[in-house]
Design an enzyme around this catalytic site. Structure first.
Site, PDB file in Angstrom:
ATOM      1  N   ARG A 271       0.948  -1.157   0.029  1.00  0.00           N
ATOM      2  CA  ARG A 271      -0.277   0.141  -0.031  1.00  0.00           C
ATOM      3  C   ARG A 271       0.918   1.427   0.343  1.00  0.00           C
ATOM      4  O   ARG A 271       0.307   2.432  -0.626  1.00  0.00           O
ATOM      5  CB  ARG A 271      -1.047  -0.047   1.324  1.00  0.00           C
ATOM      6  CG  ARG A 271      -2.017  -0.831   1.308  1.00  0.00           C
ATOM      7  CD  ARG A 271      -2.021  -2.118   0.455  1.00  0.00           C
ATOM      8  NE  ARG A 271      -3.079  -3.087   0.017  1.00  0.00           N
ATOM      9  CZ  ARG A 271      -3.409  -3.441   0.945  1.00  0.00           C
ATOM     10  NH1 ARG A 271      -3.681  -4.106   2.395  1.00  0.00           N
ATOM     11  NH2 ARG A 271      -4.785  -4.151   0.913  1.00  0.00           N
ATOM     12  N   ASP A 434      -7.235 -14.483   1.462  1.00  0.00           N
ATOM     13  CA  ASP A 434      -7.876 -13.345   2.574  1.00  0.00           C
ATOM     14  C   ASP A 434      -8.837 -12.520   1.103  1.00  0.00           C
ATOM     15  O   ASP A 434      -8.658 -12.228  -0.367  1.00  0.00           O
ATOM     16  CB  ASP A 434      -7.504 -12.366   3.047  1.00  0.00           C
ATOM     17  CG  ASP A 434      -6.572 -11.642   2.780  1.00  0.00           C
ATOM     18  OD1 ASP A 434      -5.484 -12.308   1.355  1.00  0.00           O
ATOM     19  OD2 ASP A 434      -6.791 -10.438   2.514  1.00  0.00           O
ATOM     20  N   GLU A 435     -10.410 -12.534   1.616  1.00  0.00           N
ATOM     21  CA  GLU A 435     -11.146 -11.428   0.748  1.00  0.00           C
ATOM     22  C   GLU A 435     -11.364 -11.201  -0.637  1.00  0.00           C
ATOM     23  O   GLU A 435     -10.858 -10.631  -1.252  1.00  0.00           O
ATOM     24  CB  GLU A 435     -10.409 -10.053   1.479  1.00  0.00           C
ATOM     25  CG  GLU A 435     -10.728  -9.665   2.488  1.00  0.00           C
ATOM     26  CD  GLU A 435      -9.891  -8.301   2.846  1.00  0.00           C
ATOM     27  OE1 GLU A 435     -10.527  -7.302   3.830  1.00  0.00           O
ATOM     28  OE2 GLU A 435      -8.957  -7.484   2.403  1.00  0.00           O
TER      29      GLU A 435
END
Ligand code: ACM
Length: 640
Positions: A271, A434-435
């Site tokens: 990020r 994940d996700e």
């Protein structure tokens, strides 16, 4: 600055906020707005944006007003809705903004006016002051017995060991003693000086150590590298430099062992990019608190940060964001190119640096979700052109999942996992998992055909199929797959896969009951991107909850499980983490990590009987000068 933007909350309910943007043209010229770009990390209801065209990719939002002319000294205004929980922190506001205007070919920066919340919370809870503890060890050892007095070591002393198992630890101790305390220590003993002796004690278990300090000398005993490292971390906290520059140690004995074998910390470098220097700085700090695993989150939707030699596009394209690049700006730097990656040589350097500090580096390559940077970098390989599935990830991406029905996906996995397995000596490789958003693969003929052929009833089983492939591949490469708790959704991976629970501790308990080895990383206690109080000025997020120092300290792993329950054996350890959407620089990283990471290190290391909040605070107070010596921009525990 010629352009400024105000961001305001118009109204706010539990699950609906109406927000307003005002763009001021402070220049002397009329401009024609091609696009107003702003970074905001909640999903904006597209139909709520009026009088202009709107699009959002992740946190990058673009608005083109139907009336694009903006006279000098006038403003443009628009509102929109978000249907998530209320904005509570200043970091919930716009993160950055820029404009594209007809009159210029460049993307121009826009200044942000500080964001005003509707009901700001200004009160920060304080913690009671305490008297500082002179023997300020964090984490607290299992047994510590003190006697009055000191071993005086003078300005220089000997670090002695004849055992190679102690070499790395002694090198690190010597480096840190010089760096932190200005002590120049002798490895070739000189009789004129006192000594700290490192001895092999074959009776001690792995990681355990003993330190005995008398007026005559200091003896350190351990039975493996890890034990010598742990002892060295303790010694570094015990050395005290007097005003005359001489070093001394308090007279005591310590007998220590960890509560959990795996003590981890995860850093998200996707990020925001953290320089090699920053990554090493963190690894060194982890060593000070006996954290023995560095989980390196290297890929995500917003960036791919590791060189893969056979697929240079992954970093040529995937490591960079910018207004005109395949990956748009996210989280910061709306008007600039931003990014970076680690070459394989740099990765080797980090692994070596960590090894020298007793730390294992586990890489994470997040699949099949969180793959947008890879997909944007390798469209020929990774895009299923006939997939019209509609989905939106939690982070507002509609194109971030690998397809289990594409040959290219498996080719990609083979190449990447092979290079990763060669590069990282760690036994474990983390594959994320994940996700994966709902709706994925449902409108792809190839995926539907695959489901029919395999007899799968649910797209979740396609995820399981892909992960099972990765698991086998890693096994063939001599590695063990580990992944987030969703890795066992779809019921395909074997019990060899280690599950990291993050949504709650319960997920780990459930997996442990099924026979999986687990790591506990519950966001409610261990996610250090959570804000440190409810005060509006506090940077961070709070989707799990705010995590104060006290809250972090009070994490009681497995408190609900009986001591004799066999599932304890399945719990390999604890990990803390930081996701870096709101962490663009070193100062913010330090602020979010310190001192909470010291509290969590104690959760990982110290037995329940040794843990005591007020005693920890007293030790922390005694320890703060060590953070200052390292220029760590920690959040002062007693500042308010
Ligand atoms: C996670 O926080 N998505 C593992």
């Amino acid at each position: 600055m010629s352009y400024r933007v105000d961001f305001n909350v118009v109204s706010q309910q539990e699950n609906l906020s109406r927000l307003a943007v005002t763009l001021h043209n402070l220049s002397d010229d009329t401009i024609t707005i091609k696009r107003f770009n702003f970074i905001f990390d909640r999903f904006i209801t597209p139909s709520s944006v009026k009088e202009g065209d709107f699009s959002q990719v992740g946190s990058y939002c673009q608005y083109t007003p139907h009336s694009p002319l903006l006279q000098a000294n006038t403003s443009m205004y628009f509102e929109f809705d978000v249907v998530t929980f209320p904005l509570r922190y200043l970091t919930d506001g716009l993160k950055d903004a820029s404009i594209d205007i007809k009159e210029s070919n460049e993307t121009l920066p826009v200044t942000l006016t500080p964001f005003v919340l509707l009901e700001p919370i200004t009160h920060t809870p304080s913690i009671d002051d305490v008297n500082e503890e002179c023997i300020a060890l964090i984490p607290k050892p299992l047994k510590q017995t003190e006697t009055q007095g000191y071993l005086e070591l003078g300005r220089t002393f000997n670090l002695i060991s004849s055992h190679p198992q102690a070499d790395n630890a002694l090198n690190w101790l010597q480096t840190e003693a010089l760096q932190l305390l200005g002590l120049s220590l002798n490895r070739v003993p000189s009789d004129a000086n006192p000594s700290v002796d490192f001895l092999l004690n074959p009776v001690l278990e792995s990681e355990c150590y003993k330190i005995t300090i008398t007026e005559l000398g200091c003896r350190v005993e351990a039975n493996d590298r890890a034990g010598f490292h742990n002892a060295s971390a303790t010694l570094l906290q015990l050395f005290t430099i007097r005003s005359n520059g001489e070093c001394r140690l308090p007279l005591l004995t310590i007998q220590d062992q960890p509560r959990f074998n795996y003590r981890g910390f995860m850093l998200d470098c996707a990020r925001h990019f953290h320089s090699l220097e920053s990554v090493k700085r963190l690894i060194n700090q982890l060593a000070h608190y006996k954290i023995n695993t560095f989980h390196w989150h290297l890929t995500d939707d917003e960036a791919w940060r590791i060189e893969i030699k056979a697929l240079p596009q992954l970093t040529d394209i995937g490591a960079w964001r910018g207004p005109t690049l395949p990956i748009a700006p996210q989280f910061s730097h709306a008007a600039q190119t931003y990014g970076g990656y680690y070459t394989q040589e740099e990765i080797k350097d980090v692994i070596h640096y960590a090894q020298q500090r007793g730390i294992t580096v586990i890489p994470e390559i997040d699949i099949p979700g969180h793959c947008r940077a890879a997909i944007r970098s390798l469209p020929e390989m990774l895009v299923d052109g006939n997939d019209f599935s509609q989905y939106r990830s939690v982070q507002s991406y509609t194109d971030n999942v690998l397809s289990p029905a594409l040959a290219g996906t498996y080719e990609f996995l083979d190449i990447v996992l092979t290079e990763i397995a060669e590069l990282f000596p760690a036994k474990w490789v983390h594959i994320g998992a994940d996700e994966v958003p709902k709706g994925v693969w449902t409108d792809s003929p190839a995926c539907q055909q695959m489901m029919a052929e395999q007899g799968y009833q649910s797209p979740l089983e396609l995820q399981g199929h892909l992960l099972r492939y990765a698991e086998q591949k890693l096994k063939n490469l001599g590695k063990r797959m580990v992944g987030w708790e969703e890795a066992q959704h779809g019921n395909k991976v074997s019990k060899d896969t280690v599950i990291y629970s993050w949504l709650s501790e319960q997920a780990a308990i459930d997996c442990a009951k099924q026979g999986f080895d687990v790591i506990l990383q519950p966001a409610q206690y261990t996610y250090l991107d959570m804000a440190q109080s409810e005060c509006t000025n506090e940077p961070g997020v709070d989707w799990a909850n705010a995590i104060s120092l006290e809250h972090a300290y009070h994490y009681q792993p497995l408190a609900s499980i009986d001591e004799r329950d066999p599932i304890h054996k399945r719990v390999q350890g604890i990990q803390a983490a930081i996701w870096c959407e709101i962490v663009p620089n070193q100062e913010r990283l330090d602020y979010m990590l310190f001192p909470r990471i010291t509290a969590l290190a104690e959760v990982m290391w110290s037995s329940n009987q040794q843990r005591n909040w007020s005693n920890y605070l007293a030790r922390l107070k005694g320890h703060l000068p060590r953070l200052e010596q390292q220029n760590i921009a920690y959040r002062p525990p007693w500042a308010h």
